[in-house]
Design an enzyme around this catalytic site. Structure first.
Site, short mmCIF file in Angstrom:
data_model
loop_
_atom_site.label_atom_id
_atom_site.label_comp_id
_atom_site.label_asym_id
_atom_site.label_seq_id
_atom_site.Cartn_x
_atom_site.Cartn_y
_atom_site.Cartn_z
N HIS A 74 -3.59 -5.33 1.10
CA HIS A 74 -3.33 -5.75 2.47
C HIS A 74 -3.85 -7.18 2.65
O HIS A 74 -4.75 -7.62 1.94
CB HIS A 74 -4.09 -4.85 3.46
CG HIS A 74 -3.61 -3.45 3.53
ND1 HIS A 74 -2.39 -3.11 4.05
CD2 HIS A 74 -4.19 -2.29 3.14
CE1 HIS A 74 -2.24 -1.79 3.99
NE2 HIS A 74 -3.31 -1.28 3.44
N CYS B 135 0.83 -1.20 0.00
CA CYS B 135 0.00 0.00 0.00
C CYS B 135 0.87 1.26 0.00
O CYS B 135 1.54 1.54 -0.99
CB CYS B 135 -0.98 -0.03 1.16
SG CYS B 135 -2.38 1.10 0.92
#
Length: 534
Positions: free
Chosen positions: A454, A368
């Site tokens: 994630h 991310c």
């Protein structure tokens, strides 16, 4: 209401489920763990139970199946309750962007960025905050409506407070502790961490600082993290009952390695390990060392828990370049401040150390915000408003921050294995020429990997395949264990929390509170809050 003992669900029956609020004398007293433990204990009894936290401040969040963002702690509590997480379980999520401001996520969607003064309505608070939420009363109304919906569809709802209910400077704007308890008619159990010391003073002082109306909801205390002979504690518990008129409904023992996903990403300990438990010996001939850069505003650092669960994998958080020297893999985790994280990496000398690693073919993984930092360029007029900023230049990626946040639950394939994950980001990545291999909607170049996903490492087959690639690149004789199943390990953890409640709490007393509500005749403990505020 009818009793919940052995009851099988209220949906469609018109009944209203019971409720309980778990408050704490301090932050980190154990509210999240106790809430999860009660949820698992009730679920094992066949009770339809749901967790709830009206307002959560956390950089660790999760995406529900309907695309709503909630705190990871509530997602894990939902797993403890064996129900699907939903936005109803955490209607207000505050995601810190610094010491004085947070992004406000309402019912799973971001609605604005506010300072603490703006949000909590302190002296001189500007009017936009009041206009955005139409006042605290309306926000409390939203919160109680979500709770009531959960109570209509479940036998019981176990609510978690935040911080301490005796934060008297914030009481008039409270929607998560006594404000919620009074609005929803909930009994309150206050948890105290005895390992810190002063637990009797904390219980008494917490109660005595509340108004008479708030005190009427404080029904019991629960001691957490006790070490030693409980009989030595009992005289103090009896004196506490004499002083306050309230019983202690459990003394939970200190247990290593217990916990659920952390809430506060601003207070990550650089303690050198992800969990307190001892690393299991390697399955193969060698260990694998993983260093996680403890960037500012670190978010969803729980991504590395699945790595730490592997036998022979040693995970530690680091903030100095020399700590990368013996690492077989460096992870740049998510962050709520990608540009700020880049500045920090450069100031610390970590950026140069990571670039040297990449040039030497030593593995680096960016997730991310960490993926964004590995790219060539970032255009940010949303998060930091810094404009165009150079990335580390290790991946052929350009990132533009969009006003709308991406919230998704992708499923895909990488390294020949099925992968599930979730996405929470404003940055939109454009992949340029030069990527050697696609990687979970990101890419790989040499030994550098990047993705917005994630949770991907919780997919067991993919995690093992990835670690084999890392071990080969690092020249380590490390072999992933073939039978590590992260989901089962998490279930075992939640069962241990349920065991703590079942074995060390007065479960009959807890059931009475959940079923019957606030007890009658609880005495007032003077002096009460100064000025007699509600």
């Amino acid at each position: 209401m009818n009793g919940i003992r052995g009851k099988g669900g209220t949906e469609g029956s018109g009944a209203r489920g019971g409720g309980l609020l778990v408050a704490g004398t301090t932050s980190d007293a154990g509210k999240s763990v106790v809430t999860a433990g009660i949820c698992r204990w009730l679920a094992r009894k066949g009770v339809s139970v749901a967790p709830f936290k009206a307002q959560n401040m956390s950089l660790n969040s999760f995406v529900t199946r309907e695309g709503a963002e909630i705190g990871r702690a509530q997602a894990m509590q939902a797993a403890a309750a064996r129900v699907e997480p939903s936005a109803l379980m955490n209607p207000v999520l505050l995601k810190p962007g610094g010491d004085r401001s947070s992004q406000v996520v309402l019912l799973g969607k971001p609605v604005g960025e506010l300072s603490a003064r703006d949000y909590f309505g302190g002296p001189g608070a500007p009017s936009p905050g009041e206009r955005l939420y139409a006042g605290r009363e309306a926000l409390l109304g939203t919160v109680t409506e979500c709770l009531e919906e959960l109570r209509r569809t479940h036998d019981a709802v176990i609510c978690e407070g935040a911080g301490s209910p005796a934060e008297i400077n914030l009481r008039r704007t409270d929607i998560v502790n006594m404000g919620l308890a009074r609005a929803a008619g909930l009994p309150v159990v206050v948890v105290g961490d005895i390992d810190r010391g002063g637990v009797f003073a904390s219980f008494f002082g917490t109660t005595a600082l509340l108004s008479a109306a708030d005190q009427r909801h404080v029904a019991a205390y629960l001691v957490n993290k006790f070490r030693g002979d409980v009989s030595l504690l009992e005289p103090g518990l009896e004196m506490l009952r004499d002083l306050t008129g309230r019983p202690t409904v459990g003394v939970l023992p200190f247990a290593h390695g217990l916990g659920i996903d952390e809430e506060d990403g601003l207070r990550v300990s650089l303690r050198g390990a992800v969990r307190e438990s001892v690393v299991a010996p390697p399955y193969g001939a060698d260990v694998l060392r993983i260093a996680v850069a403890a960037v500012p505003l670190m978010s969803n650092f729980t991504d590395v828990d699945a790595l730490a669960a592997e036998p022979g994998v040693i995970v530690r958080f680091v903030d100095r370049p020399e700590e990368l020297a013996d690492a077989d893999l460096v992870v740049l985790p998510g962050t709520r401040g990608t540009v700020r994280a880049l500045e920090w990496l450069r100031e610390r000398g970590l950026a140069d150390a990571i670039a040297r690693r990449a040039a030497e073919g030593r593995p680096v993984l960016g997730v991310c915000g960490g993926f964004q930092a590995l790219g060539e360029r970032i255009e940010d007029e949303v998060e930091s408003k810094a404009g165009t900023v150079a990335g580390l230049g290790l991946l052929p990626v350009r990132v533009r921050f969009a006003a709308e946040k991406t919230l998704a639950r992708p499923v895909g394939e990488a390294l020949g294995e099925r992968v599930e994950g979730y996405e929470i980001h404003h940055g939109v990545a454009e992949l340029l020429d030069g990527a050697e291999e696609p990687f979970l909607d990101g890419c790989r170049v040499g030994s550098v990997w990047g993705t917005h996903w994630h949770g991907s490492l919780e997919s067991d087959g993919f995690r093992r395949a990835f670690l084999r690639r890392v071990a080969a690149a690092a020249g380590r004789a490390f072999v992933p264990a073939p039978d590590t199943r992260f989901g089962e390990l998490r279930e075992e953890q939640l069962d241990r929390l349920g065991d703590l409640i079942e074995e060390h709490a007065d479960t009959d007393a807890l059931l009475r509170l959940i079923e019957e509500g606030v007890p009658e005749g609880l005495p007032f403990v003077p002096p009460g809050v100064p000025g007699g505020t509600p």
